[in-house]
Design a protein around this motif. Structure first.
Motif, PDB file in Angstrom:
ATOM      1  N   SER A 109       1.048  -1.312  -0.063  1.00 59.46           N
ATOM      2  CA  SER A 109       0.104   0.342   0.142  1.00 59.46           C
ATOM      3  C   SER A 109       0.757   1.401   0.344  1.00 59.46           C
ATOM      4  N   MET A 110      -0.090   2.558  -0.582  1.00 63.16           N
ATOM      5  CA  MET A 110       0.996   3.404  -0.930  1.00 63.16           C
ATOM      6  C   MET A 110       1.977   4.042  -0.118  1.00 63.16           C
ATOM      7  N   GLU A 114       5.817   3.973  -0.350  1.00 61.73           N
ATOM      8  CA  GLU A 114       6.992   5.153  -0.472  1.00 61.73           C
ATOM      9  C   GLU A 114       7.691   5.506   0.945  1.00 61.73           C
ATOM     10  N   ASN A 139      -3.603   0.513  -3.122  1.00 65.55           N
ATOM     11  CA  ASN A 139      -4.445   0.628  -2.270  1.00 65.55           C
ATOM     12  C   ASN A 139      -4.614  -1.130  -1.584  1.00 65.55           C
ATOM     13  N   ARG A 206      -8.073   9.466   0.134  1.00 68.54           N
ATOM     14  CA  ARG A 206      -7.687   8.287  -0.256  1.00 68.54           C
ATOM     15  C   ARG A 206      -8.523   8.074  -0.664  1.00 68.54           C
ATOM     16  N   SER A 210      -8.678   2.331   0.340  1.00 65.74           N
ATOM     17  CA  SER A 210      -7.466   2.254   0.890  1.00 65.74           C
ATOM     18  C   SER A 210      -6.635   2.194   2.418  1.00 65.74           C
ATOM     19  N   SER A 235      -3.719   8.817  -4.631  1.00 67.17           N
ATOM     20  CA  SER A 235      -2.034   8.687  -3.714  1.00 67.17           C
ATOM     21  C   SER A 235      -1.814   9.659  -3.150  1.00 67.17           C
ATOM     22  N   THR A 236      -0.603   8.996  -1.652  1.00 66.29           N
ATOM     23  CA  THR A 236      -0.651   9.664  -1.010  1.00 66.29           C
ATOM     24  C   THR A 236      -0.329  10.676  -1.065  1.00 66.29           C
ATOM     25  N   THR A 237       1.166  11.322  -2.746  1.00 69.34           N
ATOM     26  CA  THR A 237       1.842  12.475  -2.420  1.00 69.34           C
ATOM     27  C   THR A 237       0.218  13.127  -3.791  1.00 69.34           C
TER      28      THR A 237
END
Length: 303
Positions: A109-110, A114, A139, A206, A210, A235-237
């Motif tokens: 998952s994100m 990351e 996710n 999100r 997720s 995405s988290t970003t």
């Protein structure tokens, strides 16, 4: 007529057969014992045990050495074929292990992909330089689907529980935090925001499925449930960028916003009376624990 006893009880083990072959080569029980790494009394005992098991004498012992009987010579010919077959079996099994160990497919998952996996994968590279690693980020629901579909060897998820059909173990802990740009009205408050107000406010979130969304939905269910999202991003970003731009409040892992909080591009908003912590888990299909590179990566997450 064949015996009803299992084959393993009627056929000597490989160690005994290898000892018999060594006696045939050296004509000496002592030298055969030395070659196979056991004492001479142990070698004598093993030969006697094999003779009892087969019901025939295999070796004639004398001061001049050890000589195979006629039955022993015949058994030695059979033993040679068995040992050669075992060596071929072992070589094939090693080839399978080498093929397994040459690659590792990870789904994560994100947040974990990351902010945590890069360090773990660098450590794995040092331990297993010959293993090629591929990482599929998505996710938590997508991670579970990849594992169940045989598309990944090991997964990492952020949800409330281990997904159905998988086993797992907690490898880390995380906390979700409500953040806004410094100019947002919540950033000017002196006290915390009530959970009901957070739930009623359109947030940058999100997508469903997720781990972050699962935890937030559960935490705010008793406070009216989440309002329709202001933005729903994959995405988290992207969520973080929208929050930094001032679009609205967001909920993100503290791992993801540490740099932005330190530089004051985002401000953490305290929320009273609600628990926004979660376990981060390694997961795999229900059954035996991972082996090979997946096992080694799992071990690295626990150190």
């Amino acid at each position: 007529m064949s015996s009803d006893a299992p084959l393993s009880h009627r056929v000597p083990d490989l160690g005994a057969l290898e000892l018999l072959l060594a006696v045939a080569r050296h004509g000496s029980l002592g030298r055969a014992a030395k070659e196979t790494g056991i004492t001479q009394p142990a070698a004598s005992s093993r030969i006697r045990s094999m003779e009892r098991q087969l019901g025939v004498a295999l070796v004639d012992r004398s001061p001049r050495g050890s000589r195979l009987t006629d039955a022993g010579a015949l058994v030695t010919d059979w033993a040679r074929r068995i040992v050669e077959a075992a060596e071929a079996f072992d070589a094939g099994a090693q080839a399978l292990r080498d093929r397994r160990d040459s690659r590792l497919r990870v789904a994560a998952s994100m947040t974990i992909a990351e902010y945590l996996l890069p360090g773990w994968l660098i450590a794995l590279r040092q331990a297993r330089p010959g293993t090629a690693v591929s990482l599929l980020a998505g996710n938590s629901s997508a991670v579970a689907a990849r594992l169940l579909g045989g598309e990944a060897d090991l997964g990492f998820v952020e949800g409330l529980a281990v997904p159905e059909g998988l086993d797992g173990v907690v490898v880390a802990h995380d906390r979700l935090t409500v953040v806004t740009a410094p100019g947002h009205r919540w950033a000017r408050r002196r006290g915390p925001v009530a959970p009901a107000e957070v739930a009623a406010t359109p947030l940058i979130l999100r997508e469903r499925g997720s781990g972050t969304r699962q935890v937030l939905d559960s935490a705010l269910a008793a406070h009216g449930g989440l309002a329709e999202p202001l933005l729903e991003l994959a995405s988290t970003t992207a969520v973080k960028a929208a929050a930094v731009s001032g679009a609205g409040p967001a909920v993100l892992s503290e791992l993801a916003v540490a740099e932005e909080l330190a530089s004051r591009r985002l401000v953490e908003i305290p929320v009273e009376g609600v628990r926004l912590t979660r376990d981060l888990r390694a997961v795999w299909p229900t059954g035996p624990r991972p082996t090979g590179p997946a096992r080694d990566l799992l071990a690295l997450t626990r150190t």
